[in-house]
Design a protein around this motif. Sequence first.
Motif, PDB file in Angstrom:
ATOM      1  N   CYS A 134       0.834  -1.210   0.000  1.00  9.83           N
ATOM      2  CA  CYS A 134       0.000   0.000   0.000  1.00  9.83           C
ATOM      3  C   CYS A 134       0.864   1.253   0.000  1.00  9.83           C
ATOM      4  O   CYS A 134       0.541   2.247  -0.668  1.00  9.83           O
ATOM      5  CB  CYS A 134      -0.933  -0.012   1.202  1.00  9.83           C
ATOM      6  N   ALA A 135       1.953   1.232   0.750  1.00 12.98           N
ATOM      7  CA  ALA A 135       2.860   2.374   0.759  1.00 12.98           C
ATOM      8  C   ALA A 135       3.428   2.609  -0.634  1.00 12.98           C
ATOM      9  O   ALA A 135       3.534   3.756  -1.099  1.00 12.98           O
ATOM     10  CB  ALA A 135       3.976   2.152   1.772  1.00 12.98           C
ATOM     11  N   ALA A 136       3.781   1.522  -1.310  1.00  6.73           N
ATOM     12  CA  ALA A 136       4.305   1.646  -2.669  1.00  6.73           C
ATOM     13  C   ALA A 136       3.252   2.211  -3.614  1.00  6.73           C
ATOM     14  O   ALA A 136       3.543   3.049  -4.474  1.00  6.73           O
ATOM     15  CB  ALA A 136       4.795   0.285  -3.163  1.00  6.73           C
ATOM     16  N   ALA A 137       2.013   1.754  -3.450  1.00  9.11           N
ATOM     17  CA  ALA A 137       0.926   2.242  -4.309  1.00  9.11           C
ATOM     18  C   ALA A 137       0.698   3.733  -4.109  1.00  9.11           C
ATOM     19  O   ALA A 137       0.422   4.474  -5.059  1.00  9.11           O
ATOM     20  CB  ALA A 137      -0.353   1.468  -4.018  1.00  9.11           C
ATOM     21  N   LEU A 138       0.815   4.186  -2.859  1.00 10.53           N
ATOM     22  CA  LEU A 138       0.616   5.597  -2.545  1.00 10.53           C
ATOM     23  C   LEU A 138       1.817   6.449  -2.916  1.00 10.53           C
ATOM     24  O   LEU A 138       1.698   7.670  -3.056  1.00 10.53           O
ATOM     25  CB  LEU A 138       0.346   5.773  -1.047  1.00 10.53           C
ATOM     26  N   GLY A 139       2.989   5.814  -3.047  1.00  9.34           N
ATOM     27  CA  GLY A 139       4.196   6.581  -3.264  1.00  9.34           C
ATOM     28  C   GLY A 139       4.546   7.407  -2.042  1.00  9.34           C
ATOM     29  O   GLY A 139       5.057   8.519  -2.140  1.00  9.34           O
ATOM     30  N   ARG A 140       4.278   6.825  -0.863  1.00  5.82           N
ATOM     31  CA  ARG A 140       4.508   7.533   0.383  1.00  5.82           C
ATOM     32  C   ARG A 140       5.064   6.554   1.417  1.00  5.82           C
ATOM     33  O   ARG A 140       4.500   5.476   1.600  1.00  5.82           O
ATOM     34  CB  ARG A 140       3.196   8.127   0.893  1.00  5.82           C
ATOM     35  N   MET A 197      -5.357   7.625   3.995  1.00  2.00           N
ATOM     36  CA  MET A 197      -5.564   7.181   2.614  1.00  2.00           C
ATOM     37  C   MET A 197      -5.988   5.718   2.612  1.00  2.00           C
ATOM     38  O   MET A 197      -5.427   4.900   3.338  1.00  2.00           O
ATOM     39  CB  MET A 197      -4.283   7.341   1.796  1.00  2.00           C
ATOM     40  N   ILE A 198      -6.966   5.400   1.776  1.00  2.00           N
ATOM     41  CA  ILE A 198      -7.491   4.031   1.668  1.00  2.00           C
ATOM     42  C   ILE A 198      -6.935   3.397   0.402  1.00  2.00           C
ATOM     43  O   ILE A 198      -7.042   3.972  -0.691  1.00  2.00           O
ATOM     44  CB  ILE A 198      -9.027   4.038   1.597  1.00  2.00           C
ATOM     45  N   VAL A 199      -6.365   2.221   0.535  1.00  2.00           N
ATOM     46  CA  VAL A 199      -5.900   1.466  -0.634  1.00  2.00           C
ATOM     47  C   VAL A 199      -6.680   0.162  -0.688  1.00  2.00           C
ATOM     48  O   VAL A 199      -6.608  -0.655   0.229  1.00  2.00           O
ATOM     49  CB  VAL A 199      -4.385   1.174  -0.574  1.00  2.00           C
ATOM     50  N   GLU A 200      -7.433  -0.016  -1.751  1.00  2.00           N
ATOM     51  CA  GLU A 200      -8.222  -1.236  -1.942  1.00  2.00           C
ATOM     52  C   GLU A 200      -7.522  -2.153  -2.938  1.00  2.00           C
ATOM     53  O   GLU A 200      -6.970  -1.697  -3.937  1.00  2.00           O
ATOM     54  CB  GLU A 200      -9.613  -0.890  -2.468  1.00  2.00           C
ATOM     55  N   ALA A 201      -7.559  -3.454  -2.672  1.00  2.00           N
ATOM     56  CA  ALA A 201      -7.039  -4.478  -3.583  1.00  2.00           C
ATOM     57  C   ALA A 201      -5.648  -4.123  -4.097  1.00  2.00           C
ATOM     58  O   ALA A 201      -5.392  -4.147  -5.306  1.00  2.00           O
ATOM     59  CB  ALA A 201      -8.010  -4.685  -4.744  1.00  2.00           C
ATOM     60  N   ALA A 202      -4.744  -3.809  -3.191  1.00  2.00           N
ATOM     61  CA  ALA A 202      -3.398  -3.360  -3.564  1.00  2.00           C
ATOM     62  C   ALA A 202      -2.695  -4.340  -4.489  1.00  2.00           C
ATOM     63  O   ALA A 202      -2.764  -5.559  -4.288  1.00  2.00           O
ATOM     64  CB  ALA A 202      -2.556  -3.139  -2.310  1.00  2.00           C
ATOM     65  N   THR A 210      -8.106   6.021  -2.474  1.00  2.00           N
ATOM     66  CA  THR A 210      -9.070   7.075  -2.154  1.00  2.00           C
ATOM     67  C   THR A 210      -8.683   7.741  -0.841  1.00  2.00           C
ATOM     68  O   THR A 210      -8.382   7.058   0.138  1.00  2.00           O
ATOM     69  CB  THR A 210     -10.492   6.499  -2.004  1.00  2.00           C
ATOM     70  N   ALA A 211      -8.704   9.065  -0.832  1.00  2.00           N
ATOM     71  CA  ALA A 211      -8.544   9.771   0.441  1.00  2.00           C
ATOM     72  C   ALA A 211      -9.780   9.505   1.285  1.00  2.00           C
ATOM     73  O   ALA A 211     -10.901   9.471   0.765  1.00  2.00           O
ATOM     74  CB  ALA A 211      -8.382  11.265   0.199  1.00  2.00           C
ATOM     75  N   THR A 225      -6.734  -1.443   3.136  1.00  2.00           N
ATOM     76  CA  THR A 225      -5.865  -1.048   4.239  1.00  2.00           C
ATOM     77  C   THR A 225      -5.864   0.472   4.275  1.00  2.00           C
ATOM     78  O   THR A 225      -5.879   1.118   3.219  1.00  2.00           O
ATOM     79  CB  THR A 225      -4.432  -1.575   4.025  1.00  2.00           C
ATOM     80  N   ILE A 226      -5.868   1.044   5.450  1.00  2.00           N
ATOM     81  CA  ILE A 226      -5.854   2.498   5.588  1.00  2.00           C
ATOM     82  C   ILE A 226      -4.518   2.911   6.194  1.00  2.00           C
ATOM     83  O   ILE A 226      -4.134   2.442   7.262  1.00  2.00           O
ATOM     84  CB  ILE A 226      -7.008   2.994   6.476  1.00  2.00           C
ATOM     85  N   LEU A 227      -3.798   3.762   5.479  1.00  2.00           N
ATOM     86  CA  LEU A 227      -2.532   4.281   5.973  1.00  2.00           C
ATOM     87  C   LEU A 227      -2.726   5.712   6.452  1.00  2.00           C
ATOM     88  O   LEU A 227      -3.365   6.522   5.769  1.00  2.00           O
ATOM     89  CB  LEU A 227      -1.453   4.241   4.886  1.00  2.00           C
ATOM     90  N   VAL A 228      -2.171   5.987   7.613  1.00  2.00           N
ATOM     91  CA  VAL A 228      -2.311   7.302   8.239  1.00  2.00           C
ATOM     92  C   VAL A 228      -0.923   7.841   8.541  1.00  2.00           C
ATOM     93  O   VAL A 228      -0.104   7.141   9.145  1.00  2.00           O
ATOM     94  CB  VAL A 228      -3.120   7.214   9.559  1.00  2.00           C
TER      95      VAL A 228
END
Length: 235
Positions: A134-140, A197-202, A210-211, A225-228
């Motif tokens: 999920c972190a990779a998907a967000l680029g964060r 931030m919400i990441v679905e089906a990473a 989605t924010a 998964t929700i990353l904060v």
Amino acid sequence: MADQGTFYGLGVGPGDPELLTLRAHRLIGQAGLVAYPAAGDGASLARRIAAGAIVPGTEELAIAVPMCTERAPARTAYDEAARTIAGHLADGRDVVFLCEGDPFLYGSFMYLFERLSAAHRCEAVPGVTSLTACAAALGRPLAARNDVLTVIPATLPEERLRAALDATDAAAIVKVGRHFDKVRSALDATGLAGCAMIVEAATTEDEKITALTDMPEGERPYFSTILVYRGGEAW
């Protein structure tokens, strides 16, 4: 144990088959039995991820684990599966158990490991976790420098969710599913909704980011998964 097989818990990653490690791929291809958790209808994400590594004709064991809060049905399922797996190991066959993500991060392999490791060789093979995917998907980044990262199961009571969020710099909220409304309430109450931030089906073709503040009321992202990240010093 010299003549017995080895029981491997394989992390198969969050969804993309290309994230399966080389070691996991090799062990699946060599296994005498491939076991995996499955829904009541036999569907298994772990099996779907690893499908390309399973040699045609390999014996498979789908373990139906009841998805309920009571622990007794799940314990019974793991007891029965452990007996079956032990029989294969005693016959000298290696057995692999496919686990989404990593086998020792909320993975069901741990329950079979507990039942089998005293009498059989057991080994966990790490996999890519949903958190890092999920972190990779967000680029964060999940966290930086001296940040404290807390992994929080959404199944906790809301009071404990709030306390955990209040006490950390960054959080990964897992097992969201039907607990989304409670999680959203906790994030609102702690003033962190705007940092979530919400990441679905990473890593899959259905991946969606989605924010939290953009998620319509009433919608509940299940496989998410929700990353904060609270923020602080500049990156």
